[in-house]
Write a protein that holds these residues in place. Sequence first.
Motif, mmCIF file in Angstrom:
data_model
loop_
_atom_site.group_PDB
_atom_site.id
_atom_site.type_symbol
_atom_site.label_atom_id
_atom_site.label_comp_id
_atom_site.label_asym_id
_atom_site.label_seq_id
_atom_site.Cartn_x
_atom_site.Cartn_y
_atom_site.Cartn_z
ATOM 1 N N HIS A 1 0.662 3.670 -7.540
ATOM 2 C CA HIS A 1 1.413 2.854 -6.589
ATOM 3 C C HIS A 1 1.162 3.405 -5.192
ATOM 4 N N VAL A 2 0.703 2.528 -4.314
ATOM 5 C CA VAL A 2 0.280 2.940 -2.983
ATOM 6 C C VAL A 2 1.027 2.131 -1.930
ATOM 7 N N LYS A 3 1.416 2.791 -0.863
ATOM 8 C CA LYS A 3 2.054 2.115 0.269
ATOM 9 C C LYS A 3 0.998 1.412 1.100
ATOM 10 N N ASP A 4 1.138 0.095 1.251
ATOM 11 C CA ASP A 4 0.198 -0.688 2.072
ATOM 12 C C ASP A 4 0.766 -0.782 3.479
ATOM 13 N N VAL B 1 -6.170 -4.909 -7.603
ATOM 14 C CA VAL B 1 -5.230 -4.537 -6.543
ATOM 15 C C VAL B 1 -4.143 -5.600 -6.514
ATOM 16 N N GLY B 2 -2.903 -5.197 -6.798
ATOM 17 C CA GLY B 2 -1.805 -6.149 -6.862
ATOM 18 C C GLY B 2 -1.313 -6.588 -5.495
ATOM 19 N N GLU B 3 -0.359 -7.522 -5.516
ATOM 20 C CA GLU B 3 0.270 -7.989 -4.280
ATOM 21 C C GLU B 3 1.366 -7.004 -3.866
ATOM 22 N N PRO B 4 1.557 -6.811 -2.561
ATOM 23 C CA PRO B 4 2.595 -5.868 -2.116
ATOM 24 C C PRO B 4 3.998 -6.358 -2.435
ATOM 25 N N ALA C 1 3.452 -6.745 5.750
ATOM 26 C CA ALA C 1 4.432 -7.153 6.762
ATOM 27 C C ALA C 1 5.742 -6.417 6.545
ATOM 28 N N VAL C 2 6.286 -5.887 7.606
ATOM 29 C CA VAL C 2 7.562 -5.180 7.562
ATOM 30 C C VAL C 2 8.545 -5.903 8.476
ATOM 31 N N LYS C 3 9.733 -6.122 7.982
ATOM 32 C CA LYS C 3 10.739 -6.820 8.770
ATOM 33 C C LYS C 3 11.065 -6.045 10.033
ATOM 34 N N GLU C 4 10.932 -6.691 11.162
ATOM 35 C CA GLU C 4 11.179 -6.040 12.443
ATOM 36 C C GLU C 4 12.655 -6.144 12.825
ATOM 37 N N ILE D 1 4.777 -1.862 -1.376
ATOM 38 C CA ILE D 1 4.137 -1.043 -2.404
ATOM 39 C C ILE D 1 3.168 -1.902 -3.218
ATOM 40 N N VAL D 2 1.958 -1.391 -3.407
ATOM 41 C CA VAL D 2 0.921 -2.112 -4.141
ATOM 42 C C VAL D 2 0.551 -1.340 -5.398
ATOM 43 N N ASN D 3 0.417 -2.067 -6.520
ATOM 44 C CA ASN D 3 0.009 -1.449 -7.781
ATOM 45 C C ASN D 3 -1.516 -1.504 -7.890
ATOM 46 N N ILE D 4 -2.139 -0.340 -8.093
ATOM 47 C CA ILE D 4 -3.589 -0.231 -8.195
ATOM 48 C C ILE D 4 -3.960 0.102 -9.639
ATOM 49 N N GLN D 5 -4.852 -0.709 -10.236
ATOM 50 C CA GLN D 5 -5.361 -0.431 -11.573
ATOM 51 C C GLN D 5 -6.817 0.038 -11.439
ATOM 52 N N PHE D 6 -7.141 1.182 -12.077
ATOM 53 C CA PHE D 6 -8.495 1.701 -11.979
ATOM 54 C C PHE D 6 -8.841 2.499 -13.236
ATOM 55 N N GLU D 7 -10.110 2.828 -13.372
ATOM 56 C CA GLU D 7 -10.572 3.664 -14.462
ATOM 57 C C GLU D 7 -11.073 4.986 -13.899
ATOM 58 N N LEU D 8 -10.730 6.097 -14.587
ATOM 59 C CA LEU D 8 -11.215 7.423 -14.229
ATOM 60 C C LEU D 8 -11.976 7.971 -15.431
#
Length: 499
Positions: free
Chosen positions: A406-409, A383-386, A413-416, A391-398
């Motif tokens: 690529h998944v939205k975490d 699981v990568g850093e956002p 932290a989001v700038k307010e 957006i986080v890069n996910i590596q997996f095996e199927l």
Amino acid sequence: IDAVGEAGGIVEAAVCYTGDVSDPKRGLYDLEYYLEFVRQLEAQGIHALAIKDMAGLLKPNAAGMLVGAIREEFPNLPIHVHTHDTAGTGVASMLAAAQAGADAVDAATDAMSGTTAQPSLGALVASTQGTELDTGLDLHEVSKLNEYWEECRGLYAPFESGQKSGSADVYIHEMPGGQYTNLLYQSSQLGLTGQWSQVKTAYAAANRLLGDIIKVTPSSKVTGDLAQFLVANKLTEHEVIEKAEELSFPNSVIEYFQGYLGIPPFGFPEPLRSRVLKGRKIEGSGGLSCFDGRPGAQLPPFDFESTEANLKEKWGSGKLSKYDVMSYAMYPAVFDEFMERQEEYGKLSYLDTRTFLTGMKVGQELTVELEKGKHLVLKLISVGEPTPDGIVNIQFELNGQPRSAHVKDKRAAVKETARLKALKGVTGSIGAAMPGVVLETKVKKGDKVKKGDPLVLMSAMKMETVLTSPCDGVVKQVVVTAGDQLDGGDLCVEIDETL
């Protein structure tokens, strides 16, 4: 009642309990009120009667009085009692109801019982052993079943409300058990953390403002919405009545006064109702400000055929059943949200509970059974850093093959953005009544508005609020758009008042 009867079903009608029939000073909901209500139900040809005590207000003495009186007048009518154990008197009350002639009482397995749930099944089984009310259940077998639920409850522990004990103040605020924990959570999400005692006090005040109503879904939601509105805006009962024409009440409160839930047994409170509804009309009603009688009687028949056709066109004919059409008919927004989520993620019911709730850990391998003989093997590699956008890069095996996504975490932290606050004392400076999300803006710069016109539709924890214009004038600026997250008091619209 007629439809179920014609279909050959068993008609169990409910009378909802509130107040205290053992207290002659409680007023309104006395023993005669309930007996008369049961008489009307019995005349409709019901097969069984349910007494729904959703707030757990049915004290042992009151349970004996109420059930005993109904049993005396209707000796052959099956009586089923449902309660919540918020105050801790549930077992005693259900025993009293059974002794007075109730045929069935609701209980929960011990691991799930107590507080705002139902009274303990094990306690009722043990308490009636060897008596004429003996349930015939083996306490040892009941306990074995309970062991499963003890373990199961542990899986959902992170979602519990934090309530650790019963609370007898339910006899003061009269909040239903199912709503108690929900409202506790909602209040924290609305920025009312640390003000739970004020919310409970406001709930009793809201009930008085609404006319001392029977609180069960959906009327309990109206009461809860109004209670949170009072606390968030620091309003007293007197101020609500005096300022009703200019306050932006939650939609549920407005619709209650318009008669969407029907007519309360003792009528609507005045002058609050007239002030809340001043200048408001029910959309599509031909100019009505409120329904006269049962609202369903004034609505056109629901068109199931066209609804089904529209849903199949939108979601695909192979994905819908007749039950989906019924779901949409009752809860259109919820159904659409469910279908959108299923379109994006697929059927998550294939996942086991723990994975669904907590996700996978790096290095974990998971087997998912889609159908008998068809499995998917998933393994989370990294699981990568956002990114700055979350957006986080996910590596997996199927099934042994490397994949990435690529998944939205949402936790990233989001700038307010600092927002302007509405100016206190300036009529044309309109702010958010409560924290929430903007669903829709109803006006734009330059629009002419009259007092009471809708400006902005907001939602917070299933509670919708329409900000209305407090004056006649011209819209100077609209500083919010759909999707904006606001805090209470954030500026939404500015209006130049008409001189």
